[in-house]
Design a protein around this motif. Structure first.
Motif, short mmCIF file in Angstrom:
data_model
loop_
_atom_site.label_atom_id
_atom_site.label_comp_id
_atom_site.label_asym_id
_atom_site.label_seq_id
_atom_site.Cartn_x
_atom_site.Cartn_y
_atom_site.Cartn_z
N LEU A 296 50.58 39.96 33.42
CA LEU A 296 49.17 39.56 33.48
C LEU A 296 48.41 40.06 32.27
O LEU A 296 47.62 39.33 31.67
CB LEU A 296 48.54 40.09 34.77
CG LEU A 296 47.05 39.84 34.95
CD1 LEU A 296 46.76 38.35 35.10
CD2 LEU A 296 46.51 40.61 36.15
N GLY A 300 46.38 38.14 29.25
CA GLY A 300 45.04 38.47 28.79
C GLY A 300 44.97 38.63 27.29
O GLY A 300 44.05 38.10 26.64
N ARG A 342 38.83 37.11 33.60
CA ARG A 342 39.63 36.41 34.61
C ARG A 342 38.69 35.68 35.56
O ARG A 342 37.51 36.04 35.67
CB ARG A 342 40.51 37.38 35.38
CG ARG A 342 39.75 38.32 36.30
CD ARG A 342 40.59 39.47 36.78
NE ARG A 342 40.90 40.39 35.71
CZ ARG A 342 41.81 41.36 35.79
NH1 ARG A 342 42.53 41.49 36.88
NH2 ARG A 342 42.03 42.16 34.77
N ALA A 364 41.10 27.81 34.08
CA ALA A 364 42.10 28.61 33.37
C ALA A 364 42.41 28.00 32.01
O ALA A 364 42.51 28.72 31.00
CB ALA A 364 43.38 28.71 34.21
N VAL A 369 42.35 31.72 30.24
CA VAL A 369 42.33 32.99 30.95
C VAL A 369 43.20 32.88 32.20
O VAL A 369 43.50 31.78 32.67
CB VAL A 369 40.89 33.39 31.37
CG1 VAL A 369 40.00 33.60 30.16
CG2 VAL A 369 40.28 32.33 32.30
N PRO A 370 43.59 34.01 32.78
CA PRO A 370 44.22 33.97 34.11
C PRO A 370 43.18 33.60 35.16
O PRO A 370 42.04 34.08 35.12
CB PRO A 370 44.73 35.40 34.32
CG PRO A 370 44.65 36.07 32.98
CD PRO A 370 43.56 35.38 32.23
N ALA A 371 43.57 32.74 36.08
CA ALA A 371 42.70 32.38 37.21
C ALA A 371 43.45 32.67 38.50
O ALA A 371 44.63 32.32 38.64
CB ALA A 371 42.30 30.90 37.13
#
Length: 581
Positions: A296, A300, A342, A364, A369-371
């Motif tokens: 993760l 990022g 996030r 995302a 970005v991470p969602a």
């Protein structure tokens, strides 16, 4: 107390069915019925519950199905509660109208809660009971030369006759929703159907049957609607249903589904898909997500878009693998080392799960970005009536792409911190992603000014994302929307809060977006609220802490952390206790 069921009796909770009573008095619930079927793990209770849900569905009822089972392949106690109503419901009731028991333990555990229920039992294993209907599964299965697993079809047949459901409806449901040997199962069901009489007819409603989806299936379809082309996962309850469903539907949906050797491989493989330009999602629960957190942080730093479905269960560690909880909010909000933006969303039911899963995928990729889709066992494995015509329109939103003319830099600094995307193989583009601190081209650097410049670029996405989510229904308000007392909740708990709010005349506020937290919108929607009470299924009030962090005053926390969801009668008592203080 048995592990498989936190038994509630009428004596312990005198208001156990007050919600239904008050709703009927106020004309809110004219028609409602609840059915519980129980037996041992291995008896096919989950499938039987699904068939009963479809029977009520075909009678015109909105349906919610809750399944309670231990982490055993065989043995233990498993039960399903199917609730049908003349309005949308997303929580089961404590008290049931029909109790369908394949074994003695089902009667012992559940009849004290529903002493006036219509009882239908397997008389081979259940002691004789007064005012009950018994059938011999052994005799029926022997007569049809059928395997033991078809015993639940006999119980369904007996229930259908006792409830006055026409045989034609039973045939329609078995043929449409039983994937294996429907005709053989129908013969077993018919023997039981003919042996019993109609005891408690369920009035049909003049409405068509609707699609019934689990939360996991709704998440899957929402992701696919927003262009997901790959799903990577290692099985972990309660998210495993997504992997199973997408594997079955992969060809029809046009997606790649992969089951790697562990969650570390899941995360890294998914980031490889993302780097190659494939919209990808992963699914897991708490323990599996622990293994994904280093990846993760890579997402990022490298600004690789990815969607993570984290379906919560009772922890810590292995905890209760097949039971629900809401204790991973802080974990998801803060997981990973370093600072990076996030998006976190927590849907409440299948409709929200479908819509917000698509939104998560689009955001995302728009912001790279991470969602997170933060679910729980209640949502993931619960089954809901869906009204497709009322679902918000959502599709694929294309990300910002490189124009192919200017020299390509993967991390070019632009407005809102969003860099144009190019993919490996694009002519004229060298696509360098980097887990190290890097410059605009993706080349490693330790220069202080460059490091700060890239950090500012990433953090600018927070501002852009905060403004972007304002275009979506970030917060749902229901109940008596001008009431001075509000129940603040998140995720699947919204359904039970709405039931209690209808009875007590309260406001319900559900922030569906939890990061970036919509504090300003909640403030406006809570205008006139003099008392805010949070309702959560964890032990330390994680949403309450988040709300207080953003300046909200919370006057009472109602918490439940035994692995079972709130039911309306139970929560009603707790809310009345808090309001009386």
């Amino acid at each position: 107390m048995p592990l498989s069921y936190s038994c509630v009796t009428s004596q312990e909770y005198p208001h156990i069915d007050q919600c239904l009573k008050y709703q009927k008095e106020r004309g809110m619930a004219v028609n409602e019925v609840s059915v519980l079927i129980g037996g041992k793990a291995g008896d096919g209770i989950s499938n039987a519950g699904g068939i009963i849900a479809q029977l009520l569905n075909h009678l015109g009822y909105y349906v919610y199905l809750y399944i309670d089972y231990p982490s055993l392949i065989r043995g233990g106690h498993t039960f399903a509660v199917i609730r049908g109503a003349d309005r949308q419901v997303s929580v089961h009731q404590d008290r049931v109208d029909f109790l369908v028991a394949l074994d003695q333990r089902t009667v012992d555990l559940h009849r004290p809660v529903s002493p006036s229920c219509t009882l239908i039992v397997n008389e081979d294993l259940v002691k004789p009971v007064q005012e009950g209907t018994g059938i011999s599964l052994r005799a029926i299965l022997t007569a049809e030369q059928a395997p033991a697993i078809m015993g639940n079809s006999a119980m369904i047949g007996a229930f259908a006759k006792a409830a006055g459901i026409p045989w034609e409806t039973v045939q329609e449901v078995f043929h449409a929703h039983m994937p294996k040997a429907p005709d053989e199962n129908l013969r077993v069901a018919r023997r039981a159907y003919d042996e019993v009489g109609t005891v408690r007819p369920i009035a049909p409603l003049a409405r068509p049957a609707r699609p019934l989806l689990t939360g996991n299936e709704a998440i899957s379809l929402g992701l696919a609607k927003a262009g997901m082309s790959a799903y990577v996962s290692y099985p972990m309850t309660p998210s495993s249903g997504i992997l199973h469903f997408l594997a079955e539907q992969a060809r029809r949906l046009g997606i790649t589904v992969i089951h790697p050797e562990n969650e570390i491989a899941v995360m890294l493989m998914a980031l490889g898909f993302s780097y190659a330009g494939r919209r990808v999602a992963v699914g897991t629960s708490g323990g599996g997500f622990c293994l994904m957190t280093e990846g993760l942080s890579l997402a990022g730093m490298a600004e690789l878009p990815i969607v993570l479905v984290v379906s919560q269960r009772t922890g810590p560690s292995t905890g209760l693998p097949t039971y629900t909880g809401q204790a991973d909010l802080r974990f998801v909000l803060h997981a990973g080392h370093g600072e990076f933006p996030r998006f976190v969303v927590a849907p409440a039911d299948a409709s929200q799960a479908y819509y917000w899963s698509a939104v998560a995928m689009n955001l995302a990729w728009k912001y790279q970005v991470p969602a997170f889709i933060l679910a729980d066992k209640t949502l993931s494995e619960g089954q809901y009536s869906l009204e497709p015509e009322h679902l918000p329109d959502v599709g694929v939103e294309e990300p910002l792409l490189w124009n192919g003319t200017e020299p390509y830099a993967r991390y070019r600094v632009q407005e809102e911190g969003i860099s144009p995307l190019a993919y490996p193989g694009d002519k004229g583009a060298i696509v360098k992603v980097n887990s190290y601190a890097h410059d605009e081209s993706g080349t490693t650097t330790e220069d202080g000014q460059q490091v700060k410049r890239m950090a500012d670029k990433r953090m600018n996405k927070w501002v852009a994302l905060s403004f972007a989510v304002m275009d979506y229904p970030e917060v749902y308000v229901s109940g008596k929307t001008d009431a001075p007392v509000a129940l603040l909740c998140w995720g699947s708990v919204r359904g039970v809060c709405e039931e209690v709010a209808m009875v007590l005349g309260l406001r319900v506020v559900q922030p569906v977006v939890l990061r970036p937290f919509p504090a300003e919108l909640i403030t406006g929607l809570c205008d006139g609220v003099t008392r805010m009470i949070t309702v959560e299924e964890n032990g330390d009030g994680q949403l309450a802490a988040l709300a207080r962090e953003h300046g909200f005053e919370v006057y009472g926390d109602i918490l439940k952390y035994d692995g079972r969801p709130f039911t309306p009668g139970e929560l009603l008592v707790k809310v009345e206790e808090v309001m009386a203080r």
